[in-house]
Scaffold this active site. Sequence first.
Site, PDB file in Angstrom:
ATOM      1  N   ASP A  17       0.864  -1.189   0.000  1.00 27.42           N
ATOM      2  CA  ASP A  17       0.000   0.000   0.000  1.00 27.42           C
ATOM      3  C   ASP A  17       0.892   1.228   0.000  1.00 27.42           C
ATOM      4  O   ASP A  17       1.187   1.822   1.044  1.00 27.42           O
ATOM      5  CB  ASP A  17      -0.943  -0.047   1.209  1.00 27.42           C
ATOM      6  CG  ASP A  17      -1.979  -1.155   1.061  1.00 27.42           C
ATOM      7  OD1 ASP A  17      -2.291  -1.539  -0.098  1.00 27.42           O
ATOM      8  OD2 ASP A  17      -2.481  -1.657   2.080  1.00 27.42           O
ATOM      9  N   LYS A  39       0.854  -8.162  -2.023  1.00 30.13           N
ATOM     10  CA  LYS A  39      -0.516  -7.794  -2.393  1.00 30.13           C
ATOM     11  C   LYS A  39      -0.497  -6.406  -3.018  1.00 30.13           C
ATOM     12  O   LYS A  39       0.107  -5.482  -2.488  1.00 30.13           O
ATOM     13  CB  LYS A  39      -1.411  -7.790  -1.154  1.00 30.13           C
ATOM     14  CG  LYS A  39      -2.885  -7.505  -1.458  1.00 30.13           C
ATOM     15  CD  LYS A  39      -3.735  -7.626  -0.219  1.00 30.13           C
ATOM     16  CE  LYS A  39      -3.849  -6.355   0.552  1.00 30.13           C
ATOM     17  NZ  LYS A  39      -4.592  -5.262  -0.110  1.00 30.13           N
ATOM     18  N   ASP A  66      -5.535  -7.439  -5.132  1.00 31.51           N
ATOM     19  CA  ASP A  66      -6.675  -7.164  -4.236  1.00 31.51           C
ATOM     20  C   ASP A  66      -7.547  -6.082  -4.866  1.00 31.51           C
ATOM     21  O   ASP A  66      -7.564  -4.932  -4.424  1.00 31.51           O
ATOM     22  CB  ASP A  66      -6.138  -6.735  -2.861  1.00 31.51           C
ATOM     23  CG  ASP A  66      -7.237  -6.673  -1.816  1.00 31.51           C
ATOM     24  OD1 ASP A  66      -8.347  -7.175  -2.081  1.00 31.51           O
ATOM     25  OD2 ASP A  66      -6.979  -6.112  -0.737  1.00 31.51           O
ATOM     26  N   LYS A  68     -10.890  -6.294  -5.351  1.00 33.05           N
ATOM     27  CA  LYS A  68     -12.225  -6.259  -4.720  1.00 33.05           C
ATOM     28  C   LYS A  68     -13.287  -5.856  -5.734  1.00 33.05           C
ATOM     29  O   LYS A  68     -14.032  -4.876  -5.551  1.00 33.05           O
ATOM     30  CB  LYS A  68     -12.247  -5.297  -3.535  1.00 33.05           C
ATOM     31  CG  LYS A  68     -11.366  -5.749  -2.375  1.00 33.05           C
ATOM     32  CD  LYS A  68     -11.624  -4.905  -1.152  1.00 33.05           C
ATOM     33  CE  LYS A  68     -10.639  -5.158  -0.046  1.00 33.05           C
ATOM     34  NZ  LYS A  68      -9.260  -4.660  -0.340  1.00 33.05           N
ATOM     35  N   ILE A  72     -22.010  -5.847 -12.151  1.00 31.10           N
ATOM     36  CA  ILE A  72     -22.909  -6.859 -12.711  1.00 31.10           C
ATOM     37  C   ILE A  72     -22.050  -8.059 -13.138  1.00 31.10           C
ATOM     38  O   ILE A  72     -20.852  -7.936 -13.418  1.00 31.10           O
ATOM     39  CB  ILE A  72     -23.738  -6.321 -13.898  1.00 31.10           C
ATOM     40  CG1 ILE A  72     -22.839  -5.868 -15.046  1.00 31.10           C
ATOM     41  CG2 ILE A  72     -24.659  -5.198 -13.448  1.00 31.10           C
ATOM     42  CD1 ILE A  72     -23.614  -5.557 -16.337  1.00 31.10           C
ATOM     43  N   GLY A  73     -22.690  -9.219 -13.151  1.00 33.12           N
ATOM     44  CA  GLY A  73     -21.946 -10.464 -13.376  1.00 33.12           C
ATOM     45  C   GLY A  73     -21.085 -10.455 -14.628  1.00 33.12           C
ATOM     46  O   GLY A  73     -19.920 -10.880 -14.594  1.00 33.12           O
ATOM     47  N   ARG A 182      -2.146  -7.776  13.371  1.00 36.69           N
ATOM     48  CA  ARG A 182      -1.376  -6.754  14.071  1.00 36.69           C
ATOM     49  C   ARG A 182      -0.379  -7.419  15.033  1.00 36.69           C
ATOM     50  O   ARG A 182      -0.781  -8.031  16.021  1.00 36.69           O
ATOM     51  CB  ARG A 182      -2.307  -5.828  14.874  1.00 36.69           C
ATOM     52  CG  ARG A 182      -3.085  -4.856  13.988  1.00 36.69           C
ATOM     53  CD  ARG A 182      -2.138  -3.861  13.342  1.00 36.69           C
ATOM     54  NE  ARG A 182      -2.801  -2.912  12.463  1.00 36.69           N
ATOM     55  CZ  ARG A 182      -2.968  -3.072  11.147  1.00 36.69           C
ATOM     56  NH1 ARG A 182      -2.547  -4.177  10.535  1.00 36.69           N
ATOM     57  NH2 ARG A 182      -3.531  -2.124  10.424  1.00 36.69           N
ATOM     58  N   ARG A 212       0.471  -1.864   6.785  1.00 38.05           N
ATOM     59  CA  ARG A 212       1.147  -0.770   7.498  1.00 38.05           C
ATOM     60  C   ARG A 212       2.187  -1.202   8.531  1.00 38.05           C
ATOM     61  O   ARG A 212       3.247  -0.564   8.604  1.00 38.05           O
ATOM     62  CB  ARG A 212       0.087   0.160   8.121  1.00 38.05           C
ATOM     63  CG  ARG A 212      -0.633   0.986   7.064  1.00 38.05           C
ATOM     64  CD  ARG A 212      -1.933   1.592   7.580  1.00 38.05           C
ATOM     65  NE  ARG A 212      -2.961   0.574   7.739  1.00 38.05           N
ATOM     66  CZ  ARG A 212      -4.218   0.844   8.068  1.00 38.05           C
ATOM     67  NH1 ARG A 212      -4.593   2.092   8.279  1.00 38.05           N
ATOM     68  NH2 ARG A 212      -5.100  -0.140   8.185  1.00 38.05           N
TER      69      ARG A 212
HETATM   70  O1  LIG Z   1     -11.346  -7.215   4.852  1.00 36.53           O
HETATM   71  C1  LIG Z   1     -10.295  -6.742   4.369  1.00 36.53           C
HETATM   72  C2  LIG Z   1      -9.908  -6.939   3.072  1.00 36.53           C
HETATM   73  C3  LIG Z   1      -8.740  -6.417   2.623  1.00 36.53           C
HETATM   74  N1  LIG Z   1      -7.944  -5.694   3.430  1.00 36.53           N
HETATM   75  C4  LIG Z   1      -6.674  -5.167   2.884  1.00 36.53           C
HETATM   76  O2  LIG Z   1      -5.574  -5.723   3.614  1.00 36.53           O
HETATM   77  C5  LIG Z   1      -4.588  -4.735   3.849  1.00 36.53           C
HETATM   78  C6  LIG Z   1      -4.401  -4.570   5.324  1.00 36.53           C
HETATM   79  O3  LIG Z   1      -3.513  -3.517   5.568  1.00 36.53           O
HETATM   80  P1  LIG Z   1      -3.073  -3.071   7.033  1.00 36.53           P
HETATM   81  O4  LIG Z   1      -2.231  -1.863   6.773  1.00 36.53           O
HETATM   82  O5  LIG Z   1      -2.284  -4.231   7.591  1.00 36.53           O
HETATM   83  O6  LIG Z   1      -4.284  -2.760   7.833  1.00 36.53           O
HETATM   84  C7  LIG Z   1      -5.052  -3.457   3.140  1.00 36.53           C
HETATM   85  O7  LIG Z   1      -4.426  -3.421   1.880  1.00 36.53           O
HETATM   86  C8  LIG Z   1      -6.542  -3.660   2.963  1.00 36.53           C
HETATM   87  O8  LIG Z   1      -7.029  -3.071   1.781  1.00 36.53           O
HETATM   88  C9  LIG Z   1      -8.314  -5.489   4.734  1.00 36.53           C
HETATM   89  O9  LIG Z   1      -7.609  -4.819   5.526  1.00 36.53           O
HETATM   90  N2  LIG Z   1      -9.480  -6.036   5.174  1.00 36.53           N
END
Ligand SMILES: O=c1ccn([C@@H]2O[C@H](COP(=O)(O)O)[C@@H](O)[C@H]2O)c(=O)[nH]1
Length: 236
Positions: A17, A39, A66, A68, A72-73, A182, A212
């Site tokens: 990220d 990711k 990721d 997400k 529509i299908g 965490r 993070r």
């Molecule tokens: O339910 C969800 C789905 C995706 N994420 C993603 O995972 C990482 C988590 O990042 P952190 O910085 O460790 O919190 C982030 O890219 C989210 O988009 C999620 O957290 N929860």
Amino acid sequence: MIPAEIAPKDRLIVALDLPSVDAAEAMIARLGDSVTFYKIGYQLAYAGGLPLIGKLADKGKKVFADLKMHDIGNTVARGTESVAKLGATFVTVHAYPQTMKGAVEGRGSASLKILAVTVLTSYNDDDLHAAGYRLSVSELVEARAQQAQVLGVDGLVSSPEEVGALRKIVGHQMSLVTPGIRPAGSATGDQKRIMTPGRAIVAGADYLVVGRPVVEATDPKAVADAIQAEIAQALG
Ligand SMILES: O=c1ccn([C@@H]2O[C@H](COP(=O)(O)O)[C@@H](O)[C@H]2O)c(=O)[nH]1
């Protein structure tokens, strides 16, 4: 069917990220051999990061796109068809029946695995109710897992808190991928359903997604190494 023998190192998925491809490549270089699975989510994908999927795959790394998806299908099916050509191991869609059905159809015989996001880990029961749902987080996660399984989805994204219940529903037929990780003492941020890496593995998670706590650390490699050690210890 998920192989029981996922390589311990592959169980940590670091969320890139970060704001640019340059920043992501610098982070990948710093993490070196400590991380095998990355990711790519909204921030990097919308900053030109999608070609990084193929570049990382060519270097022997695995990539979780990721994205997400939810539409529509037909649109999800055609989008998944395109993602399947990028070289990713996993792609996410939201766990709505039409969406999941479209993704499974679009993936066809490609090796890409479809993960359904059950309930985002930043949501608790109050957030779901505010969004108009009458089910609790655990009820909705379980209902969506059952639908995902019937539709041929390969895995589920949930908090580690739901992993025990999900295993009872889907057994080892689906990968359980858990953000909301965490390490002890690290900032929670906007995550509401969290667990430490070791506890998540003991709970039965296949893969841990960490963003993070690694990418914002002063020494990301040291944090990634510590998480890898905690995973290895939890696996026994
Ligand atoms: O339910 C969800 C789905 C995706 N994420 C993603 O995972 C990482 C988590 O990042 P952190 O910085 O460790 O919190 C982030 O890219 C989210 O988009 C999620 O957290 N929860």
